[in-house]
Design an enzyme around this catalytic site. Structure first.
Site, PDB file in Angstrom:
ATOM      1  N   ASP A 140      40.786  28.973  30.863  1.00 34.11           N
ATOM      2  CA  ASP A 140      40.656  27.922  31.988  1.00 34.11           C
ATOM      3  C   ASP A 140      40.784  26.713  31.368  1.00 34.11           C
ATOM      4  O   ASP A 140      40.433  26.313  30.384  1.00 34.11           O
ATOM      5  CB  ASP A 140      39.318  27.984  32.428  1.00 34.11           C
TER       6      ASP A 140
ATOM      7  N   GLY B 268      38.510  33.766  34.177  1.00 37.11           N
ATOM      8  CA  GLY B 268      39.285  34.968  34.573  1.00 37.11           C
ATOM      9  C   GLY B 268      38.015  35.659  35.137  1.00 37.11           C
ATOM     10  O   GLY B 268      37.034  36.007  34.633  1.00 37.11           O
TER      11      GLY B 268
ATOM     12  N   GLU C 117      41.937  40.000  40.671  1.00 43.82           N
ATOM     13  CA  GLU C 117      42.996  39.193  40.083  1.00 43.82           C
ATOM     14  C   GLU C 117      43.913  39.990  39.301  1.00 43.82           C
ATOM     15  O   GLU C 117      44.610  39.541  38.179  1.00 43.82           O
ATOM     16  CB  GLU C 117      42.341  38.096  39.170  1.00 43.82           C
TER      17      GLU C 117
ATOM     18  N   THR D  37      27.530  37.168  50.104  1.00 44.56           N
ATOM     19  CA  THR D  37      26.861  36.052  49.249  1.00 44.56           C
ATOM     20  C   THR D  37      26.976  34.813  50.192  1.00 44.56           C
ATOM     21  O   THR D  37      28.069  34.640  50.619  1.00 44.56           O
ATOM     22  CB  THR D  37      27.323  35.850  47.686  1.00 44.56           C
TER      23      THR D  37
ATOM     24  N   GLY E  92      21.414  31.813  49.948  1.00 45.94           N
ATOM     25  CA  GLY E  92      21.150  33.016  49.273  1.00 45.94           C
ATOM     26  C   GLY E  92      21.993  34.363  49.566  1.00 45.94           C
ATOM     27  O   GLY E  92      23.260  34.084  49.608  1.00 45.94           O
TER      28      GLY E  92
ATOM     29  N   ASP F 251      28.848  22.474  38.407  1.00 46.77           N
ATOM     30  CA  ASP F 251      29.862  22.950  38.542  1.00 46.77           C
ATOM     31  C   ASP F 251      29.813  24.541  39.120  1.00 46.77           C
ATOM     32  O   ASP F 251      29.110  25.543  38.504  1.00 46.77           O
ATOM     33  CB  ASP F 251      30.588  23.285  37.153  1.00 46.77           C
TER      34      ASP F 251
ATOM     35  N   ALA G  19      32.492  30.269  38.598  1.00 46.37           N
ATOM     36  CA  ALA G  19      32.040  31.382  37.971  1.00 46.37           C
ATOM     37  C   ALA G  19      30.495  31.900  38.559  1.00 46.37           C
ATOM     38  O   ALA G  19      30.045  32.822  37.939  1.00 46.37           O
ATOM     39  CB  ALA G  19      32.065  31.685  36.323  1.00 46.37           C
ATOM     40  N   ALA G  20      30.261  31.163  39.770  1.00 42.79           N
ATOM     41  CA  ALA G  20      28.631  31.591  40.146  1.00 42.79           C
ATOM     42  C   ALA G  20      28.855  32.869  40.611  1.00 42.79           C
ATOM     43  O   ALA G  20      27.806  33.792  40.482  1.00 42.79           O
ATOM     44  CB  ALA G  20      28.294  30.504  41.126  1.00 42.79           C
ATOM     45  N   GLY G  21      29.920  33.101  41.587  1.00 43.13           N
ATOM     46  CA  GLY G  21      29.893  34.461  41.932  1.00 43.13           C
ATOM     47  C   GLY G  21      30.247  35.623  40.976  1.00 43.13           C
ATOM     48  O   GLY G  21      29.737  36.647  41.206  1.00 43.13           O
ATOM     49  N   ASP G  22      31.009  35.097  39.805  1.00 47.16           N
ATOM     50  CA  ASP G  22      31.384  36.368  38.820  1.00 47.16           C
ATOM     51  C   ASP G  22      29.891  36.439  38.048  1.00 47.16           C
ATOM     52  O   ASP G  22      29.522  37.548  37.854  1.00 47.16           O
ATOM     53  CB  ASP G  22      32.256  35.509  37.958  1.00 47.16           C
TER      54      ASP G  22
ATOM     55  N   ARG H 247      25.784  24.273  34.727  1.00 45.33           N
ATOM     56  CA  ARG H 247      26.362  23.831  33.532  1.00 45.33           C
ATOM     57  C   ARG H 247      28.129  24.083  33.835  1.00 45.33           C
ATOM     58  O   ARG H 247      28.459  24.546  34.960  1.00 45.33           O
ATOM     59  CB  ARG H 247      26.490  25.116  32.437  1.00 45.33           C
TER      60      ARG H 247
ATOM     61  N   SER I 104      28.891  28.978  31.063  1.00 44.01           N
ATOM     62  CA  SER I 104      27.850  28.742  31.940  1.00 44.01           C
ATOM     63  C   SER I 104      26.882  30.175  32.025  1.00 44.01           C
ATOM     64  O   SER I 104      25.936  29.965  32.669  1.00 44.01           O
ATOM     65  CB  SER I 104      28.301  28.364  33.166  1.00 44.01           C
TER      66      SER I 104
HETATM   67  O1  RIB Z   1      35.840  32.764  39.519  1.00 44.34           O
HETATM   68  C1  RIB Z   1      36.090  31.676  38.339  1.00 44.34           C
HETATM   69  C2  RIB Z   1      37.464  32.082  37.744  1.00 44.34           C
HETATM   70  O2  RIB Z   1      38.251  32.108  38.779  1.00 44.34           O
HETATM   71  C3  RIB Z   1      37.905  31.009  36.522  1.00 44.34           C
HETATM   72  O3  RIB Z   1      37.344  31.613  35.373  1.00 44.34           O
HETATM   73  C4  RIB Z   1      39.410  31.346  36.572  1.00 44.34           C
HETATM   74  O4  RIB Z   1      40.021  31.965  35.532  1.00 44.34           O
HETATM   75  C5  RIB Z   1      39.593  32.136  37.820  1.00 44.34           C
HETATM   76  O5  RIB Z   1      40.000  33.345  37.508  1.00 44.34           O
END
Ligand code: RIB
Length: 308
Positions: free
Chosen positions: A13, A39, A140, A219, A224, A245, A248-251, A284, A290
């Protein structure tokens, strides 16, 4: 404890902090820049790993410095990515991320080697994948690869958690093989062809259940999340934090959910834990920098419960 395999993308990233998003044709000065691992696949794998899951990560990387750095980094983190494919002549995936002062982001991905994670490679490592109890996927990597993993998992009685990010339409044949479908509002609307404003949050979840997913988790960011299956309907509020920021909250939510499920917790416990992990993540900058540890999440939850 159940074993988890995460199959998905790995990106480097390139993150720019900006005041506001530029208009087309406009040049703006950024506030700051840094590079970090990302990713959606890698973020979810790392989250599940840091949050106490027993995780293997399968990805596809180029033989370039980004790919080598990524493998080095996963090793240092203790995340087993040794089943990953390393490809010649295709650069590793990158993502260009802008984050504005409100913490909102905008992301452009150049998939590179992620596109090379083929159904053929999945068949090559099928035996290894089938050692897992729970298989975690996102969108992805090639759609045909996601389909192949779902087929293999279904035939062998393995649980599949699919996070349909980035959003895309799915064949009903795939949806019927999904045990846990995790979607945000856009993703839910894309898959169902319905609009939340018209049929409501529960209505869209019902639509996804009718398409064949066994458990659906919608989500809703600051609102919530909702979980529904044939036995349960849960609504878990989000924790209130100051977001810098949301990348990546969902990840982090998905990885945390997988980790907590693998430890045998009930749905409510899993959702509260995943929401707490996502709440810490948004305080973060960056994707993988994060992702909190299990101790951080447990401490956060303890603090919140004493403050009620
Ligand atoms: O969900 C966030 C991610 O989306 C980032 O880390 C970026 O690489 C994309 O894949």
């Amino acid at each position: 404890m159940q074993k988890i395999v995460v199959i998905g993308s790995s990106n480097t990233d390139l993150i720019a902090k900006i005041e506001t998003f530029p208009k087309a044709g406009e040049t703006i000065k950024g506030v700051s820049y840094f590079q970090a691992m990302g990713g959606k696949g890698a973020n979810q794998a790392l989250a599940a790993h840091r949050l106490g899951g027993e995780v293997k990560f399968v990805s596809s990387l180029g033989k370039d410095s980004n790919g080598l750095n990524a493998m080095e980094y996963y090793k240092k983190e203790g995340l087993d990515a040794t089943l990953s494919l390393i490809v010649d002549e295709t650069p590793s995936g990158v993502a260009m991320i802008w984050v504005d002062r409100k913490g909102e982001n905008s992301i452009v991905i150049i998939a590179g080697a992620n596109e090379k994670l083929s159904p053929e490679y999945i068949h090559q490592i099928e035996k290894e994948i089938l050692k897992a109890d729970l298989i975690v996927l996102q969108m992805e990597i090639p759609y045909e690869t996601v389909k192949t993993v779902c087929d293999i998992a279904h035939e062998n009685g393995k649980q599949v958690l699919l996070n349909v990010a980035p959003a895309r339409k799915l064949d009903q044949g795939i949806i019927q093989k999904i045990d846990i479908l995790v979607v945000n509002e856009t993703e839910a609307e894309t898959i169902s062809g319905e609009i939340i404003e018209h049929i409501g949050e529960e209505g869209i979840v019902d639509k996804l259940l009718a398409l064949g997913a066994k458990t659906v988790i919608l989500t809703l960011g600051k609102q919530g999340c909702i979980l529904k299956n044939d036995q349960l309907y849960l609504r878990v509020p989000a924790f209130s934090v100051k977001a810098v920021d949301t990348t990546a909250a969902g990840d982090t939510f998905c990885g945390a959910l997988a980790a907590e499920l693998s430890k045998g917790h009930n749905w409510n416990e899993c959702l509260v834990f995943a929401s707490a992990a996502a709440a810490i993540c948004v305080t973060r900058m960056g994707a993988q920098p994060s992702v909190p540890t299990e101790t951080e999440v447990r401490n956060f939850l303890e603090k919140k419960s004493t403050n009620y």
